[in-house]
Design a protein around this motif. Sequence first.
Motif, PDB file in Angstrom:
ATOM      1  N   ARG A  17       0.867  -1.182   0.000  1.00 16.90           N
ATOM      2  CA  ARG A  17       0.000   0.000   0.000  1.00 16.90           C
ATOM      3  C   ARG A  17       0.905   1.233   0.000  1.00 16.90           C
ATOM      4  N   VAL A  18       0.703   2.084  -1.012  1.00 12.94           N
ATOM      5  CA  VAL A  18       1.636   3.188  -1.249  1.00 12.94           C
ATOM      6  C   VAL A  18       0.910   4.522  -1.112  1.00 12.94           C
ATOM      7  N   ALA A  19       1.555   5.494  -0.493  1.00  7.23           N
ATOM      8  CA  ALA A  19       0.998   6.846  -0.444  1.00  7.23           C
ATOM      9  C   ALA A  19       2.107   7.836  -0.761  1.00  7.23           C
TER      10      ALA A  19
ATOM     11  N   THR B 105       8.516  14.221  -0.685  1.00  5.59           N
ATOM     12  CA  THR B 105       9.592  15.212  -0.735  1.00  5.59           C
ATOM     13  C   THR B 105      10.110  15.417   0.685  1.00  5.59           C
ATOM     14  N   GLN B 106      10.878  16.474   0.886  1.00  3.06           N
ATOM     15  CA  GLN B 106      11.482  16.706   2.199  1.00  3.06           C
ATOM     16  C   GLN B 106      10.458  16.786   3.328  1.00  3.06           C
ATOM     17  N   MET B 107       9.187  16.931   2.944  1.00  3.05           N
ATOM     18  CA  MET B 107       8.120  16.913   3.943  1.00  3.05           C
ATOM     19  C   MET B 107       8.188  15.701   4.862  1.00  3.05           C
ATOM     20  N   ILE B 108       8.613  14.552   4.300  1.00  2.97           N
ATOM     21  CA  ILE B 108       8.607  13.335   5.109  1.00  2.97           C
ATOM     22  C   ILE B 108       9.831  13.253   6.022  1.00  2.97           C
ATOM     23  N   ALA B 109      10.752  14.204   5.859  1.00  5.58           N
ATOM     24  CA  ALA B 109      12.009  14.111   6.615  1.00  5.58           C
ATOM     25  C   ALA B 109      11.893  14.755   7.982  1.00  5.58           C
ATOM     26  N   LYS B 110      10.773  15.410   8.267  1.00  8.94           N
ATOM     27  CA  LYS B 110      10.711  16.269   9.447  1.00  8.94           C
ATOM     28  C   LYS B 110       9.945  15.696  10.620  1.00  8.94           C
ATOM     29  N   GLY B 111      10.516  15.813  11.766  1.00 14.71           N
ATOM     30  CA  GLY B 111       9.833  15.633  13.047  1.00 14.71           C
ATOM     31  C   GLY B 111       8.929  14.427  13.196  1.00 14.71           C
TER      32      GLY B 111
ATOM     33  N   LEU C 270       5.756   5.045   2.039  1.00 15.25           N
ATOM     34  CA  LEU C 270       5.429   6.469   1.936  1.00 15.25           C
ATOM     35  C   LEU C 270       6.498   7.126   1.068  1.00 15.25           C
ATOM     36  N   VAL C 271       6.037   7.681  -0.062  1.00 20.81           N
ATOM     37  CA  VAL C 271       6.935   8.362  -0.987  1.00 20.81           C
ATOM     38  C   VAL C 271       6.743   9.850  -0.776  1.00 20.81           C
TER      39      VAL C 271
ATOM     40  N   ALA D  79      -2.489   7.624   8.989  1.00 16.05           N
ATOM     41  CA  ALA D  79      -2.651   6.347   8.286  1.00 16.05           C
ATOM     42  C   ALA D  79      -1.329   5.582   8.265  1.00 16.05           C
ATOM     43  N   PHE D  80      -0.238   6.301   8.109  1.00 18.12           N
ATOM     44  CA  PHE D  80       1.071   5.644   8.097  1.00 18.12           C
ATOM     45  C   PHE D  80       1.363   5.053   9.479  1.00 18.12           C
TER      46      PHE D  80
END
Length: 751
Positions: A527-529, A560-566, A557-558, A548-549
């Motif tokens: 399941r990909v988001a 941009t840098q959004m996923i790198a934070k906090g 979870l794919v 959901a993650f």
Amino acid sequence: MTEKHTSQGRLFDTAPEWILDDARQGTVATVVLPDGVDRPLDYLVPESLAAAVEPGRRVRVPLGRGNRERVAYCVEVRTGDLPQAPLKSVIAVEDEAALLAPRMLELTRWMADRWMARWGEVLEAVLPAGVRLRRTARVTPLLVATGASPTRPPTPAQARVLAAAAAPITAEALARAADVSRAVVSRLVRTGLLRAAGAVPAAPGRRPIRHDRPESLSAEQGAALEAILDPLRRGKHASIVLFGVTGSGKTEVYLQAVEETLAHGRQAIVLVPEISLTPQTCDRFRARFGSVAVLHSHLSPAERHAQWREIAAGNVGVVVGARSAIFAPTPRLGLIVIDEEHETSFKQATAPRYHARDVAEWIARAEGVPLVLGSATPSLETFQRCLVGEWRMCRLPGRVGGTELPPVLSVDLRDPSSRSRGAITPRLAAGIRWALDAGGQVMLLLNRRGFATAVLCRGCGHSVRCGQCDLAVTLHQPGSRGICHGCGLVARLPADCPACGAPGLVPRGTGTQRLEDQIRATFPAARVARMDTDTMRSRGSHERTLDAFRAREIDILVGTQMIAKGLDFPAVMLVGVVNADAALHLADFRASERTCQLVTQVAGRSGRGSLGGRVVVQTSTPDHPAIRAAAAHDYEAFVRSELPIREALLYPPFGCVVRIVVRSVNGPAAERWAGNVAERLRGESEGVPGIRVLGPAPAPIARLRDRFRWHVQAHGPEGGLLREIVRRATATLATPDDVAWIVDVDPVEML
Ligand code: ADP
Ligand code: ZN
């Protein structure tokens, strides 16, 4: 007041009758206009207004030959001998009380000098619109049920009101929600069943999180906490940097420092890079303290005003917010925390181009309170201040609980064995499979949104460009739209090459959309988001995806840098960096610092749980110090290699930079004017050691939204002197109508 007030308020042809030109003694108010006039202006305060005119309130004054009425900020009032020249008079006072405390006036004045902004625009920037507009946007207090038992049985209407007032709500909304008249609400306030809400309500929709205060702190956490509490207790200023990997327990130290601050009856401001990207941090503060004002960018002006008043009244203990929360009017400030202090979002991109870190330091110093800065990857500016002993660095070297940092595998994209059809090399694919087979989750970072990063002609190599920007358009699906990431314009993609006429253009380069497609094709059962600005446009979408993650409804979870934070997700077993070099070669002296920070940050998201984890970094430059340090979880190795380079070139933190960007629809006019600026800068800096003037040169994005862009940079060893030179060079420049220019002091954005 050191500045001369050569007041425009004195310029008029005929003396209007309200000028008291025979008065020798009187009261003069110095005011600053929000726009138009740069200099502070002096006005006479008529007897009738003398009691109401005070610094920090706004007044109505006549301006210019036409005596147009303008609202201006009163910044100083003095009584005594009047100047020889007659003055115009203040017409009216706008505010019932000062909007800005004396310290805020001082701060804004300093900011105007520090970032070469107009004082008036700084004043406007520190006051939320809701506060400035309060005459029109009337704000009613929030009410909440007290929980007291009624002396008489409540009627059904009252019961509805009390139920609706379980969370703070305005009287008007309450009456509407319970379908009763305002009189019913007022009666319940009088009988003590409703009260004014003491604290600002939490953002709706977030579920509460359990109290998670650990039994004890690690030795390093304890030492860091002590370094903060010692000055806190003595009422002294100190700056303490918490340098620790993600998961090393920095937030827990902030929480306990805030706890102590509140125990002293003081308030704390906690700055985070962006509220919507750091929901977990906000939740933890809420869970621990309850009364937390979270300053969202989504708040309406009225809501913001309500919060502002609650904070100013001292009813809120903890303020959490992005950059501008540093201006929260805390009357009893005891502590300032900046989480992820290296983030560039702490610098404002529009005038006044201030940096919240420097503002925070000024305030902490003025108030005599500790400033805490935390990061796994401190900015080189911050690092250097620790190295010279100005700031204190506390290291939190390991993860809490001793979980190992995940091993990092660098995949050399130049190596023939890492050839792949898509963006995912066999090694990365194997890593993803390994994590999924073990029941873990995967995060894939690709800092490019869209489907393809360019649309090219296979024959001549021409790439489709935006009609109004000097940028290649990015291909977005569905619909095969060419979108310019500079201006957002959607371009029609030609069927044939506009340059050579050859048929058929091909998408080139991979963006997050294409990566998502490739992942779905390669791992059909997963399941990909995707999380990037395209998928996260609606309010709350971040939180929904992250929830959901966390709930394990998403495997990969794919983003941009959004996923790198906090974010802290214990089941993440693999983090993949699809193209670590993406930002490495930008025309910005901080490109390697940014790359090292981003890769280090995202790598730290893997293996936080008991399952262990791995990181795969795809790169064409595995030997670059930024990539090597990130792959070794050794940010400090990067700092050691980078600082001498900055020092040799006199770049920050060893020197200061002022960047002037000139824009015009007319290319030659922009170039000419930038040349003019550069020439004057060179003239002013002649004989001043250490000053360098670079340019004029076309900006890296040479055309944006139909404006040609040229820039000039001035470098110098010391900021004050450099700004003075820029000020002198630009003071008497008459800007042509078709040219606009901005001055960016200590720029973090060089494009
Ligand atoms: P950071 O802010 O550096 O990423 P956190 O403060 O979020 O680190 O800590 C990581 C995790 O460890 C969190 O779940 C936190 O609740 C937990 N934690 C922090 N300090 C301790 C401690 N002393 N004992 C037990 N758990 C802790
Ligand atoms: Zn464009």
